[in-house]
Design a protein around this motif. Structure first.
Motif, PDB file in Angstrom:
ATOM      1  N   GLY A   1      67.322   5.728 -50.129  1.00 16.11           N
ATOM      2  CA  GLY A   1      66.237   6.238 -49.309  1.00 16.11           C
ATOM      3  C   GLY A   1      65.424   7.353 -49.920  1.00 16.11           C
ATOM      4  O   GLY A   1      64.419   7.783 -49.336  1.00 16.11           O
ATOM      5  N   THR A   2      65.807   7.848 -51.089  1.00 13.22           N
ATOM      6  CA  THR A   2      65.055   8.926 -51.738  1.00 13.22           C
ATOM      7  C   THR A   2      63.665   8.439 -52.131  1.00 13.22           C
ATOM      8  O   THR A   2      63.534   7.402 -52.798  1.00 13.22           O
ATOM      9  CB  THR A   2      65.790   9.426 -52.994  1.00 13.22           C
ATOM     10  OG1 THR A   2      67.094   9.867 -52.624  1.00 13.22           O
ATOM     11  CG2 THR A   2      65.036  10.562 -53.654  1.00 13.22           C
ATOM     12  N   LEU A   3      62.662   9.157 -51.710  1.00 13.64           N
ATOM     13  CA  LEU A   3      61.286   8.800 -52.047  1.00 13.64           C
ATOM     14  C   LEU A   3      61.042   9.079 -53.530  1.00 13.64           C
ATOM     15  O   LEU A   3      61.286  10.182 -54.014  1.00 13.64           O
ATOM     16  CB  LEU A   3      60.309   9.600 -51.191  1.00 13.64           C
ATOM     17  CG  LEU A   3      58.819   9.303 -51.363  1.00 13.64           C
ATOM     18  CD1 LEU A   3      58.507   7.871 -50.940  1.00 13.64           C
ATOM     19  CD2 LEU A   3      57.985  10.285 -50.547  1.00 13.64           C
ATOM     20  N   VAL A   4      60.557   8.075 -54.259  1.00 13.69           N
ATOM     21  CA  VAL A   4      60.332   8.203 -55.692  1.00 13.69           C
ATOM     22  C   VAL A   4      58.866   8.473 -55.993  1.00 13.69           C
ATOM     23  O   VAL A   4      58.521   9.492 -56.593  1.00 13.69           O
ATOM     24  CB  VAL A   4      60.802   6.934 -56.439  1.00 13.69           C
ATOM     25  CG1 VAL A   4      60.552   7.076 -57.946  1.00 13.69           C
ATOM     26  CG2 VAL A   4      62.278   6.673 -56.173  1.00 13.69           C
ATOM     27  N   THR A   5      57.978   7.562 -55.592  1.00 14.17           N
ATOM     28  CA  THR A   5      56.544   7.737 -55.851  1.00 14.17           C
ATOM     29  C   THR A   5      55.732   7.143 -54.720  1.00 14.17           C
ATOM     30  O   THR A   5      56.174   6.231 -54.015  1.00 14.17           O
ATOM     31  CB  THR A   5      56.097   7.046 -57.152  1.00 14.17           C
ATOM     32  OG1 THR A   5      56.377   5.634 -57.054  1.00 14.17           O
ATOM     33  CG2 THR A   5      56.792   7.630 -58.371  1.00 14.17           C
ATOM     34  N   THR A   6      54.533   7.663 -54.549  1.00 14.84           N
ATOM     35  CA  THR A   6      53.500   7.031 -53.725  1.00 14.84           C
ATOM     36  C   THR A   6      52.264   6.910 -54.607  1.00 14.84           C
ATOM     37  O   THR A   6      51.885   7.869 -55.282  1.00 14.84           O
ATOM     38  CB  THR A   6      53.170   7.839 -52.465  1.00 14.84           C
ATOM     39  OG1 THR A   6      52.696   9.138 -52.846  1.00 14.84           O
ATOM     40  CG2 THR A   6      54.389   7.989 -51.577  1.00 14.84           C
ATOM     41  N   GLN A   7      51.675   5.741 -54.628  1.00 11.17           N
ATOM     42  CA  GLN A   7      50.525   5.502 -55.496  1.00 11.17           C
ATOM     43  C   GLN A   7      49.391   4.896 -54.683  1.00 11.17           C
ATOM     44  O   GLN A   7      49.513   3.800 -54.151  1.00 11.17           O
ATOM     45  CB  GLN A   7      50.904   4.575 -56.645  1.00 11.17           C
ATOM     46  CG  GLN A   7      49.787   4.352 -57.657  1.00 11.17           C
ATOM     47  CD  GLN A   7      50.196   3.386 -58.747  1.00 11.17           C
ATOM     48  OE1 GLN A   7      50.328   2.195 -58.510  1.00 11.17           O
ATOM     49  NE2 GLN A   7      50.409   3.902 -59.953  1.00 11.17           N
ATOM     50  N   ILE A   8      48.271   5.632 -54.597  1.00  8.74           N
ATOM     51  CA  ILE A   8      47.080   5.167 -53.889  1.00  8.74           C
ATOM     52  C   ILE A   8      46.016   4.811 -54.911  1.00  8.74           C
ATOM     53  O   ILE A   8      45.726   5.591 -55.827  1.00  8.74           O
ATOM     54  CB  ILE A   8      46.533   6.248 -52.944  1.00  8.74           C
ATOM     55  CG1 ILE A   8      47.584   6.645 -51.909  1.00  8.74           C
ATOM     56  CG2 ILE A   8      45.260   5.765 -52.247  1.00  8.74           C
ATOM     57  CD1 ILE A   8      47.175   7.818 -51.050  1.00  8.74           C
ATOM     58  N   GLU A   9      45.432   3.625 -54.776  1.00 14.76           N
ATOM     59  CA  GLU A   9      44.331   3.220 -55.644  1.00 14.76           C
ATOM     60  C   GLU A   9      43.025   3.739 -55.039  1.00 14.76           C
ATOM     61  O   GLU A   9      42.299   3.016 -54.358  1.00 14.76           O
ATOM     62  CB  GLU A   9      44.300   1.710 -55.809  1.00 14.76           C
ATOM     63  CG  GLU A   9      43.367   1.229 -56.906  1.00 14.76           C
ATOM     64  CD  GLU A   9      43.569  -0.232 -57.248  1.00 14.76           C
ATOM     65  OE1 GLU A   9      42.650  -0.822 -57.844  1.00 14.76           O
ATOM     66  OE2 GLU A   9      44.642  -0.781 -56.921  1.00 14.76           O
ATOM     67  N   ALA A  10      42.753   5.012 -55.289  1.00 18.04           N
ATOM     68  CA  ALA A  10      41.635   5.687 -54.622  1.00 18.04           C
ATOM     69  C   ALA A  10      40.279   5.206 -55.102  1.00 18.04           C
ATOM     70  O   ALA A  10      39.271   5.382 -54.408  1.00 18.04           O
ATOM     71  CB  ALA A  10      41.752   7.195 -54.842  1.00 18.04           C
ATOM     72  N   ALA A  11      40.218   4.567 -56.278  1.00 22.71           N
ATOM     73  CA  ALA A  11      38.936   4.156 -56.832  1.00 22.71           C
ATOM     74  C   ALA A  11      38.363   2.928 -56.142  1.00 22.71           C
ATOM     75  O   ALA A  11      37.161   2.657 -56.265  1.00 22.71           O
ATOM     76  CB  ALA A  11      39.072   3.889 -58.329  1.00 22.71           C
ATOM     77  N   ARG A  12      39.205   2.185 -55.414  1.00 23.65           N
ATOM     78  CA  ARG A  12      38.736   0.958 -54.774  1.00 23.65           C
ATOM     79  C   ARG A  12      39.211   0.892 -53.333  1.00 23.65           C
ATOM     80  O   ARG A  12      40.341   1.254 -53.019  1.00 23.65           O
ATOM     81  CB  ARG A  12      39.250  -0.277 -55.519  1.00 23.65           C
ATOM     82  CG  ARG A  12      38.664  -0.468 -56.900  1.00 23.65           C
ATOM     83  CD  ARG A  12      39.212  -1.735 -57.518  1.00 23.65           C
ATOM     84  NE  ARG A  12      38.626  -2.034 -58.796  1.00 23.65           N
ATOM     85  CZ  ARG A  12      38.941  -3.083 -59.543  1.00 23.65           C
ATOM     86  NH1 ARG A  12      39.836  -3.937 -59.091  1.00 23.65           N
ATOM     87  NH2 ARG A  12      38.367  -3.288 -60.704  1.00 23.65           N
TER      88      ARG A  12
END
Length: 456
Positions: free
Chosen positions: A300-311
């Motif tokens: 359950g440990t959060l590793v990464t969040t990745q948002i594609e902000a360019a699109r």
């Protein structure tokens, strides 16, 4: 008008959401984004409509003869005949080989939809969604490998709104269906129900909610000896939630939530990615949805969040591929601001780097991927909806190779203006692939629609 509407704020779009599970924008589409308002039967292969990729050409060699069983220069295939719907058409272009189609009308003349599909080791096809009787009820059906019904259930928890959004089957043959149940007006709780392959009830998981809004479960995955779920959790800030469940009881062993440093975060699908789990969805930035990936450890440990902000866009589903923690994601991407959305399929490395991306703009307007599956030999199938020349949304499927080559596409061309159809989910079985969604029928609303193809 549709292009302008695609840039509208999320709050403007929410009342017009058309969904299997209204908890989450990635799974279905906003009417504001599309610019539109949003008895069981079998069907023979001869009644199907298929559309091949526009970039696949027929033979241009003067000596080539389509139908002679020899693949000549310029031919994509040659199966020795000129029959339609058998995987190779009369111009020797690869097309979908349709084996059967199943449809279901709930009987109330209202919208009945398929939202998730899974296949067990015996080739049985399990489809979940919702049908309207007096209220909207969660719905599950088991189909034999030849497409006939084995059993079917509807579940009405409290006479309000219930729906299943996804389904998975584990190695023991247990069937897990998840979505939401509305136990009081406006209070939608996440729910998972477990069944045997023959339809007997095993257990139910439900999590009480205190805040009115769109809470529920949108994606399921079996991994690491456990059942994982992802969904959206309502509140002043909508958060993407990931849970690990005991598959024997449904008990949630832990829950991790995140808004990914965005205004809101919505869930799509979930898959195992090596030693981690990855959830796909959308994050709202400045009133616009953007593709989102969230990784967690098995504890359950959060590793990464990745948002594609360019699109602008959203990931609707994700599936594991290969042996290095890679995944396939599908959804919708706006290549250029204001240009409309295309079906997007992307292979992503274990470090969240794109291996390849494939975008499909069928004709023009709004196109979106909504389900993805990976089969033998890393075959990839994406399900979704595309805009036809008439301006209506049509059920769409695309078969790709592991390296991203588009083999064929299939569009169920539903005759009649104003009939909006959606492909929602995909699953591979031994030698075949299934596409599930909904097709509008005049006087009946949307009907459940399931089609099986040869996987080649």
């Amino acid at each position: 008008m549709a292009r302008a509407l695609a840039r509208m704020t999320l709050g403007t779009c929410l009342p017009a959401l058309v969904a299997c599970n209204v908890t989450s924008p990635p799974g279905y589409t906003f009417a504001a984004e599309t610019g539109t308002t949003a008895t069981s039967s079998g069907e023979s292969a001869a009644d199907q409509d298929g559309v091949t990729p526009p970039f696949v050409t027929g033979s241009t060699d003067a000596a080539a003869v389509c139908g002679d069983g020899v693949i000549d220069p310029g031919e994509g295939c040659d199966d020795g005949n000129l029959e339609p719907d058998d995987g190779c058409d009369a111009s020797c272009t690869p097309i979908a080989a349709v084996e059967w189609t199943y449809t279901h009308n709930g009987g109330a003349g209202k919208d009945d939809v398929a939202c998730g599909v899974a296949i067990d080791g015996e080739g049985r096809v399990f489809v979940v969604g919702a049908e309207v009787v007096q209220s909207r009820d969660a719905w599950i059906v088991a189909l034999a490998p030849d497409g006939h019904e084995l059993w079917r259930k509807t579940i009405d928890s409290a006479g309000l709104d219930d729906a299943f959004a996804d389904v998975v089957v584990d190695a023991a043959g247990r069937v897990f269906a998840a979505g939401h149940e509305e136990l009081a007006p406006g209070l939608r709780s996440p729910v998972i129900r477990a069944f045997t392959g023959e339809g007997a009830d095993l257990w139910k998981f439900s999590e009480p909610v205190a805040v009115a809004g769109a809470s529920g479960i949108d994606g399921l995955a079996v991994a690491d000896g456990a059942l994982y779920s992802t969904g959206s959790e309502a509140g002043p800030q909508v958060r993407l939630a990931i849970r690990r469940h005991d598959p024997d009881s449904g008990v949630a062993l832990w829950k991790t939530t995140t808004a990914a440093s965005a205004s809101h975060a919505y869930a799509g699908g979930i898959a195992e990615a090596g030693a981690q789990m990855i959830a796909a969805g959308a994050a709202e930035l400045g009133g616009v949805l953007h593709p989102l990936l969230v990784r967690v450890e098995h504890d359950g440990t959060l590793v990464t969040t990745q948002i594609e902000a360019a699109r602008a866009g959203a990931w609707s589903d994700v599936a594991p591929i290969g042996s290095e923690g890679e995944v396939l994601a599908t959804g919708r991407i706006e290549p250029t601001p204001g240009a409309g959305f295309d079906v997007a399929v992307r292979r992503i490395s274990g470090a969240d780097e794109p291996r390849w991306s494939q975008t499909i703009d069928h004709v023009a307007g709004f196109d979106a991927g909504r389900g993805v599956a990976v089969g033998a030999g890393e075959a990839v199938f994406a399900a979704g909806a595309v805009t036809s020349e008439s301006g209506d949304l049509e059920i769409f499927g695309a078969l790709l190779s592991g390296p991203g080559e588009l083999r064929w596409t299939h569009v169920n061309a539903n005759a009649g203006l104003g009939l909006e159809d959606h492909g929602a989910a995909a699953a591979f079985g031994p030698g075949f692939v299934v596409l599930a969604g909904d097709e509008q029928v005049p006087g009946e609303g949307a009907n459940v629609w399931v089609r099986r193809f040869r996987a080649e």
